[in-house]
Design a protein around this motif. Structure first.
Motif, PDB file in Angstrom:
ATOM      1  N   ALA A 126       0.834  -1.197   0.000  1.00 24.86           N
ATOM      2  CA  ALA A 126       0.000   0.000   0.000  1.00 24.86           C
ATOM      3  C   ALA A 126       0.865   1.241   0.000  1.00 24.86           C
ATOM      4  CB  ALA A 126      -0.900  -0.010   1.240  1.00 24.86           C
ATOM      5  N   ASP A 127       0.584   2.128  -0.922  1.00 26.38           N
ATOM      6  CA  ASP A 127       1.406   3.334  -1.074  1.00 26.38           C
ATOM      7  C   ASP A 127       0.497   4.442  -1.585  1.00 26.38           C
ATOM      8  OD1 ASP A 127       3.200   5.317  -1.685  1.00 26.38           O
ATOM      9  OD2 ASP A 127       4.710   3.925  -2.443  1.00 26.38           O
ATOM     10  N   PRO A 128       0.448   5.551  -0.866  1.00 25.74           N
ATOM     11  CA  PRO A 128      -0.431   6.626  -1.326  1.00 25.74           C
ATOM     12  C   PRO A 128      -0.020   7.170  -2.692  1.00 25.74           C
ATOM     13  CG  PRO A 128       1.018   7.374   0.441  1.00 25.74           C
ATOM     14  CD  PRO A 128       1.158   5.888   0.360  1.00 25.74           C
ATOM     15  N   LEU A 129       1.250   6.997  -3.043  1.00 27.32           N
ATOM     16  CA  LEU A 129       1.722   7.488  -4.333  1.00 27.32           C
ATOM     17  C   LEU A 129       2.454   6.355  -5.050  1.00 27.32           C
ATOM     18  CD1 LEU A 129       3.096  10.995  -3.263  1.00 27.32           C
ATOM     19  CD2 LEU A 129       1.011  10.525  -4.565  1.00 27.32           C
ATOM     20  N   PRO A 130       1.723   5.356  -5.584  1.00 31.56           N
ATOM     21  CA  PRO A 130       2.378   4.250  -6.281  1.00 31.56           C
ATOM     22  C   PRO A 130       3.090   4.753  -7.527  1.00 31.56           C
ATOM     23  CG  PRO A 130       0.011   4.203  -6.673  1.00 31.56           C
ATOM     24  CD  PRO A 130       0.251   5.242  -5.615  1.00 31.56           C
ATOM     25  N   ASP A 131       4.123   4.032  -7.904  1.00 34.02           N
ATOM     26  CA  ASP A 131       4.930   4.405  -9.055  1.00 34.02           C
ATOM     27  C   ASP A 131       4.412   3.653 -10.276  1.00 34.02           C
ATOM     28  OD1 ASP A 131       6.794   4.967 -10.953  1.00 34.02           O
ATOM     29  OD2 ASP A 131       8.543   4.454  -9.736  1.00 34.02           O
ATOM     30  N   PRO A 132       3.684   4.300 -11.162  1.00 27.39           N
ATOM     31  CA  PRO A 132       3.131   3.608 -12.333  1.00 27.39           C
ATOM     32  C   PRO A 132       4.216   3.008 -13.216  1.00 27.39           C
ATOM     33  CG  PRO A 132       2.131   5.781 -12.055  1.00 27.39           C
ATOM     34  CD  PRO A 132       3.310   5.722 -11.131  1.00 27.39           C
ATOM     35  N   ALA A 133       5.339   3.704 -13.358  1.00 25.82           N
ATOM     36  CA  ALA A 133       6.417   3.184 -14.198  1.00 25.82           C
ATOM     37  C   ALA A 133       6.977   1.897 -13.623  1.00 25.82           C
ATOM     38  CB  ALA A 133       7.522   4.234 -14.326  1.00 25.82           C
ATOM     39  N   GLN A 134       7.100   1.839 -12.295  1.00 25.17           N
ATOM     40  CA  GLN A 134       7.598   0.626 -11.648  1.00 25.17           C
ATOM     41  C   GLN A 134       6.617  -0.527 -11.836  1.00 25.17           C
ATOM     42  OE1 GLN A 134      10.523   0.259 -10.548  1.00 25.17           O
ATOM     43  NE2 GLN A 134      10.709  -0.710  -8.547  1.00 25.17           N
ATOM     44  N   GLU A 135       5.314  -0.227 -11.754  1.00 23.02           N
ATOM     45  CA  GLU A 135       4.299  -1.270 -11.959  1.00 23.02           C
ATOM     46  C   GLU A 135       4.348  -1.797 -13.389  1.00 23.02           C
ATOM     47  OE1 GLU A 135       1.982  -2.587  -9.553  1.00 23.02           O
ATOM     48  OE2 GLU A 135       3.667  -1.712  -8.475  1.00 23.02           O
ATOM     49  N   ARG A 136       4.469  -0.885 -14.351  1.00 22.75           N
ATOM     50  CA  ARG A 136       4.537  -1.317 -15.751  1.00 22.75           C
ATOM     51  C   ARG A 136       5.767  -2.174 -16.000  1.00 22.75           C
ATOM     52  NH1 ARG A 136       2.838   4.076 -16.647  1.00 22.75           N
ATOM     53  NH2 ARG A 136       4.995   4.690 -17.133  1.00 22.75           N
ATOM     54  N   LEU A 137       6.867  -1.783 -15.386  1.00 23.70           N
ATOM     55  CA  LEU A 137       8.096  -2.549 -15.566  1.00 23.70           C
ATOM     56  C   LEU A 137       7.966  -3.938 -14.948  1.00 23.70           C
ATOM     57  CD1 LEU A 137      11.021  -2.867 -16.406  1.00 23.70           C
ATOM     58  CD2 LEU A 137      11.707  -1.647 -14.321  1.00 23.70           C
ATOM     59  N   ALA A 138       7.360  -4.026 -13.760  1.00 21.33           N
ATOM     60  CA  ALA A 138       7.190  -5.330 -13.106  1.00 21.33           C
ATOM     61  C   ALA A 138       6.361  -6.271 -13.967  1.00 21.33           C
ATOM     62  CB  ALA A 138       6.547  -5.148 -11.735  1.00 21.33           C
ATOM     63  N   HIS A 139       5.288  -5.763 -14.567  1.00 21.59           N
ATOM     64  CA  HIS A 139       4.428  -6.622 -15.380  1.00 21.59           C
ATOM     65  C   HIS A 139       5.060  -6.928 -16.735  1.00 21.59           C
ATOM     66  CE1 HIS A 139       1.027  -6.946 -12.666  1.00 21.59           C
ATOM     67  NE2 HIS A 139       1.218  -5.671 -12.358  1.00 21.59           N
ATOM     68  N   ALA A 140       5.833  -5.988 -17.275  1.00 20.34           N
ATOM     69  CA  ALA A 140       6.555  -6.275 -18.511  1.00 20.34           C
ATOM     70  C   ALA A 140       7.606  -7.357 -18.270  1.00 20.34           C
ATOM     71  CB  ALA A 140       7.217  -5.005 -19.041  1.00 20.34           C
ATOM     72  N   LEU A 141       8.277  -7.291 -17.135  1.00 15.57           N
ATOM     73  CA  LEU A 141       9.247  -8.317 -16.777  1.00 15.57           C
ATOM     74  C   LEU A 141       8.560  -9.664 -16.609  1.00 15.57           C
ATOM     75  CD1 LEU A 141      12.093  -9.193 -15.817  1.00 15.57           C
ATOM     76  CD2 LEU A 141      11.425  -8.442 -13.515  1.00 15.57           C
ATOM     77  N   ASP A 142       7.416  -9.671 -15.960  1.00 18.51           N
ATOM     78  CA  ASP A 142       6.673 -10.912 -15.759  1.00 18.51           C
ATOM     79  C   ASP A 142       6.268 -11.526 -17.094  1.00 18.51           C
ATOM     80  OD1 ASP A 142       5.282 -12.885 -14.163  1.00 18.51           O
ATOM     81  OD2 ASP A 142       3.436 -11.919 -14.821  1.00 18.51           O
ATOM     82  N   ARG A 143       5.800 -10.696 -18.022  1.00 22.64           N
ATOM     83  CA  ARG A 143       5.406 -11.216 -19.336  1.00 22.64           C
ATOM     84  C   ARG A 143       6.610 -11.776 -20.080  1.00 22.64           C
ATOM     85  NH1 ARG A 143       2.355  -6.439 -19.422  1.00 22.64           N
ATOM     86  NH2 ARG A 143       3.940  -5.436 -20.765  1.00 22.64           N
ATOM     87  N   LEU A 144       7.746 -11.077 -19.968  1.00 19.01           N
ATOM     88  CA  LEU A 144       8.947 -11.533 -20.666  1.00 19.01           C
ATOM     89  C   LEU A 144       9.404 -12.887 -20.133  1.00 19.01           C
ATOM     90  CD1 LEU A 144      10.862 -10.371 -22.867  1.00 19.01           C
ATOM     91  CD2 LEU A 144      12.340  -9.604 -21.000  1.00 19.01           C
ATOM     92  N   MET A 145       9.352 -13.058 -18.823  1.00 20.65           N
ATOM     93  CA  MET A 145       9.773 -14.316 -18.230  1.00 20.65           C
ATOM     94  C   MET A 145       8.696 -15.396 -18.376  1.00 20.65           C
ATOM     95  SD  MET A 145      12.821 -13.941 -17.283  1.00 20.65           S
ATOM     96  CE  MET A 145      14.104 -12.997 -16.482  1.00 20.65           C
ATOM     97  N   HIS A 146       7.435 -15.011 -18.258  1.00 18.29           N
ATOM     98  CA  HIS A 146       6.338 -15.978 -18.247  1.00 18.29           C
ATOM     99  C   HIS A 146       6.069 -16.534 -19.640  1.00 18.29           C
ATOM    100  CE1 HIS A 146       2.545 -17.528 -16.381  1.00 18.29           C
ATOM    101  NE2 HIS A 146       2.212 -17.606 -17.657  1.00 18.29           N
ATOM    102  N   PHE A 147       5.964 -15.675 -20.629  1.00 19.79           N
ATOM    103  CA  PHE A 147       5.566 -16.125 -21.961  1.00 19.79           C
ATOM    104  C   PHE A 147       6.762 -16.395 -22.884  1.00 19.79           C
ATOM    105  CE2 PHE A 147       1.885 -13.764 -20.359  1.00 19.79           C
ATOM    106  CZ  PHE A 147       0.919 -14.756 -20.461  1.00 19.79           C
TER     107      PHE A 147
END
Length: 381
Positions: free
Chosen positions: A258-279
């Protein structure tokens, strides 16, 4: 005018001992958490002994035989510094009995030199041999500290620890080698009043910086595993029995804290990394590095390093990649449809270059060989 060095020396040594006590107490509170704390506590105690042993009043006033235990412990600090670096920079390091034996042997060399000089004289053959051993030990272990700090530097995901590697390599090693050279040039290895003052001033500066870093980061993941449990993505190729096994051992990316100011760029990077490793299963590339992965994702290395460490909870890039490879291998080993595939074939398909590293990594994680794991998994299926 009276000589100011004795008073200055005493003040510097007092400050150094107080600093070492402070760091030792802080590390002692972490004793059960990490080998770094246990070894660091011993190192702080050894450095206190070294600080006292190097007092001009002791070096120049005590009979050399009386100094034997103090000199032995002082020389043994080179071993403790090496073990401290190993524990700090290698998350898999565990102290062993042979490490204690090495420390005891180096202590014996230092103490033995003093006793040999007292009984046989400085120029006796045993004294000469022990003297060179006494001077060689800091050089040898300084080189080992450099190796420990440089090892896996690129794959270290803990940014403060990466900076601390550089500081220890440069300052710690430079200090050790400089003081060896100075003592080699001095009669009986004893320092003059001015040189002793410079010695303690340098050691105080290095200790203060290291102490502030360790104390500031002790609760931030430097000495303990990150608070977020490491996670891996289920390999995309796993289906049927493979998916069932993988899903038990591998968790998806957790929601961000939980973070009042989440980092959208960090979230996008985490999911892009997950897709790269997962698929795409990029972890199967044999020579995959953090730099190659960052290039594929189009981000700087420091951002990817921060993402894998802070977002996914991993501290080392090789361990992160090997975790993905092992997850795929476990699923394949437990799949009845791949019963006829060799362990080597499964290991190389998961990204391991040879059977040796795969067997060692698998046994370290599971406590059994891949063949034993397969036998038990297929017997239960």
């Amino acid at each position: 005018m009276s000589d100011p060095w004795p008073l200055l020396d005493a003040a510097l040594r007092g400050a150094l001992v107080a600093t070492l006590l402070l760091v030792g107490a802080a590390l002692a509170r972490e004793r059960s958490a990490h080998p770094t704390a246990r070894i660091g506590t011993a190192l702080m105690a050894g450095l206190i002994v070294q600080t006292i042993a190097a007092l001009p009043a002791i070096e120049g006033g005590w009979p050399i035989a009386w100094q034997a235990p103090l000199v032995g412990v002082s020389v043994g600090n080179a071993v403790l510094f090496w073990l401290f670096a190993r524990a700090l920079f290698d998350d898999e390091f565990e102290p062993a009995a042979w490490h204690v034996a090495i420390w005891a042997a180096v202590v014996a060399v230092g103490a033995g030199f003093c006793l040999s000089v007292a009984m046989l004289g400085l120029h006796a053959a045993p004294s000469v041999v022990l003297r060179w051993g006494l001077r060689a030990a800091p050089v040898v272990f300084a080189a080992l500290v450099i190796a420990a700090a440089v090892s896996q530097w690129r794959g270290d995901l803990v940014e403060p620890r990466r900076r601390l590697r550089g500081f220890i390599v440069v300052t710690g090693t430079a200090y050790a080698l400089t003081m060896v050279a100075v003592r080699l040039a001095a009669p009986l290895g004893r320092l003059s009043a001015s040189t002793a003052g410079i010695d303690v001033a340098l050691l105080l500066a290095i200790t203060l910086v290291s102490a502030l870093t360790v104390l500031r980061l002790a609760d931030g993941g430097l000495l303990r595993p990150a608070r977020v449990e490491p996670t891996q993505a289920v390999p995309a190729a796993a289906d049927g029995a493979e998916a069932a096994v993988a899903s038990r051992d591998v968790a998806p990316i957790p929601p961000a804290p939980a973070d009042p100011l989440p980092d959208p760029a960090q979230e996008r990077l985490a999911h892009a990394l997950d897709r790269l490793m997962h698929f795409e299963r990029v972890y199967r590339v044999d020579d995959l590095t953090l730099g190659v992965l960052a290039l594929k994702l189009g981000v700087p290395e420091y951002r990817l390093r921060r993402c894998i460490h802070e977002r996914l909870g991993h501290r080392n890039f090789s361990a992160y990649v090997n975790g993905l490879r092992l997850a795929q291998a476990r699923a394949a080993l437990a799949d009845p449809a791949r019963r006829d595939a060799s362990v080597l074939e499964i290991a190389m398909d998961a990204g391991f270059a040879s059977i040796g590293p795969f067997n060692r990594a698998f046994k370290a994680e599971r406590g059994m060989t891949p063949s034993d794991f397969r036998r038990r998994a297929l017997a239960d299926s």
